[in-house]
Design an enzyme around this catalytic site. Structure first.
Site, PDB file in Angstrom:
ATOM      1  N   ASP A 106      -2.510  -5.963  -5.584  1.00 26.11           N
ATOM      2  CA  ASP A 106      -3.077  -5.392  -4.359  1.00 26.11           C
ATOM      3  C   ASP A 106      -4.571  -5.667  -4.436  1.00 26.11           C
ATOM      4  OD1 ASP A 106      -4.260  -3.821  -2.416  1.00 26.11           O
ATOM      5  OD2 ASP A 106      -2.940  -2.098  -2.718  1.00 26.11           O
ATOM      6  N   TYR A 122      -3.241   3.036  -5.148  1.00 27.22           N
ATOM      7  CA  TYR A 122      -3.216   3.623  -3.817  1.00 27.22           C
ATOM      8  C   TYR A 122      -2.070   4.650  -3.743  1.00 27.22           C
ATOM      9  CZ  TYR A 122      -2.247   4.292   1.066  1.00 27.22           C
ATOM     10  OH  TYR A 122      -1.980   4.868   2.274  1.00 27.22           O
ATOM     11  N   ARG A 179      10.821 -11.620  15.979  1.00 30.54           N
ATOM     12  CA  ARG A 179      10.897 -10.863  14.718  1.00 30.54           C
ATOM     13  C   ARG A 179      10.871 -11.798  13.509  1.00 30.54           C
ATOM     14  NH1 ARG A 179      15.531  -8.983  13.114  1.00 30.54           N
ATOM     15  NH2 ARG A 179      16.343  -8.439  15.157  1.00 30.54           N
ATOM     16  N   LYS A 196      -8.118  -2.968   6.303  1.00 30.75           N
ATOM     17  CA  LYS A 196      -9.424  -2.669   5.672  1.00 30.75           C
ATOM     18  C   LYS A 196     -10.398  -3.834   5.865  1.00 30.75           C
ATOM     19  CE  LYS A 196      -6.805   0.695   4.145  1.00 30.75           C
ATOM     20  NZ  LYS A 196      -6.608   1.912   4.867  1.00 30.75           N
TER      21      LYS A 196
END
Ligand SMILES: Cc1ncc(COP(=O)(O)O)c(C=O)c1O
Length: 382
Positions: free
Chosen positions: A177, A104, A52, A202
């Site tokens: 972003d 977004y 983790r 993407k």
């Protein structure tokens, strides 16, 4: 030759030229162990203890991304949303953040639904209006300005350098972003941003087969340590196989993005005077209000994303999307295949997206095939 000084196309295509020393493999092995041996004297000499916090499967894709974005370090996340939310969760309740009205939609909803109730003061403004950005700054209180350029789904262009400078003067960080721009077209860190965020789902991966996010930082400062700590505590990490797929996908990032940009430009120009379309939104068109700024801060293309507004409103837009045969009727973007989406149906009530808008993600197919299919779909509206 220092691989980090190679041209970006070379860095991406060769995954920084990394070879597995144990086997001489050109493609890296996939490490799947969730835990690591502690030495007999109670030390962890490799620096790795538990998945983790850290995973060798991330080393190479993170190094490639950091090199492509010209940053000091990168971190992979389980989704673009995990990366973006980690940026905000690494602030403190009571901090003021400024975000664009056009961004977004999923992140916008999270900011207003969750982050506000968690204690952030979230303010949305027209980020393309520099006077509005200046007016929103509250020195000492504003800690972060969020930029998305081109911004979903209208493809608004924000002057990244100007906004980053305003943020800096007010003592706030600027975070971009850059999912749609990709490191192929824009370098937000060079333009003054502190952190770059990607939905690696993407273009970075490019094949519509994983969900992943990434952050790249300009400096490994205290804020970055906090981001790393939040990621490891929350566990917002991808799996090893997905990290490997991302590395594989990034090898073709440059040719894919360039091909998608060329297709989007061709589509935008072809449909800009179409009798059944009221408006084509694409920063590569000289008529787009953000064209001059886009030309200044984007190099090699104006992205693979464009939107078209259909005469006849919502019903005509949905009917157009229903008739495509080659384009895929689906949400998301940045894959090799072209996608068409009635964006208003996805975003739902309250979104600034006009209901006559179809969002197009240009893939890397032959542009003439894409044009012909959209032409026949639009014909049905007559
Ligand atoms: C611009 C942008 N940012 C962030 C996200 C969220 O990424 P993910 O779906 O990987 O969580 C998306 C997803 O559509 C996006 O388009």
């Amino acid at each position: 030759m220092d691989r980090k000084t190679s041209k970006p196309e070379t860095i991406a295509a060769q995954g920084l030229g990394w070879i597995d020393e144990a086997t001489r493999a050109v493609s890296p092995p996939i490490h799947v162990s969730s835990t690591y041996l502690r030495d007999a004297d109670n030390q962890y000499r490799t620096g790795r203890s538990y998945i983790r916090a850290d995973n060798p499967a991330f080393d190479q894709p993170e190094a490639v991304l950091a090199a492509l974005e010209k940053g000091a370090a990168a971190a992979l996340f389980s989704a673009g949303m995990a990366a973006a939310s980690c940026v905000f969760l690494s602030l403190k309740p009571g901090d003021h953040v400024v975000v664009p009205k056009v961004m977004y939609w999923g992140l916008r909803l999270w900011l207003f639904d969750f982050a506000r109730s968690w204690g952030l003061e979230v303010e949305d403004i027209q980020m393309i209006d520099l006077a509005a950005v200046r007016a929103a700054m509250r020195p000492g209180k504003t800690k972060l300005v969020w930029i998305e350029s081109p911004g979903n789904p209208m493809w608004n262009i924000t002057d990244i350098a100007a906004v980053a400078e305003i943020a800096k003067k007010a003592g706030a960080r600027a975070v971009a972003d850059s999912t749609v721009s990709t490191p192929v077209l824009t370098h937000p860190l060079d333009l003054g941003c502190d952190v770059v965020m990607h939905s690696a789902t993407k273009y970075l991966n490019g094949h519509s087969d994983i969900v992943m996010g990434a952050l790249v930082t300009k400096a490994e400062d205290e804020y970055w340590q906090r981001i790393s700590s939040v990621r490891s505590k929350i566990g917002g990490i991808p799996g090893s196989f997905e990290a490997w797929l991302l590395l594989r996908g990034m090898r073709t990032l440059y040719p894919r993005v360039k091909a998608a940009c060329a297709n989007a430009q061709k589509l935008a120009e072809h449909f800009s005077k179409h009798p059944r379309i009221s408006e084509v939104l694409y920063p590569g068109l000289k008529t787009h209000p953000g064209h001059a700024i886009a030309a200044k801060q984007m190099d090699g293309g104006f992205s693979g994303m464009l939107s078209i507004r259909i005469k006849g409103g919502e019903a005509a837009a949905i009917a157009t999307a229903a008739r495509v045969q080659l384009w895929k009727r689906a949400t998301s973007l940045g894959g090799t295949e072209s996608l068409i989406e009635h964006r208003g149906s996805t975003e739902g009530p309250g979104a600034p997206c006009p209901m006559d808008l179809l969002r197009l993600s240009a893939g890397i197919e032959n542009a003439d095939d894409l044009i012909a299919d959209l032409e026949q779909a639009l014909d049905g509206n007559g």
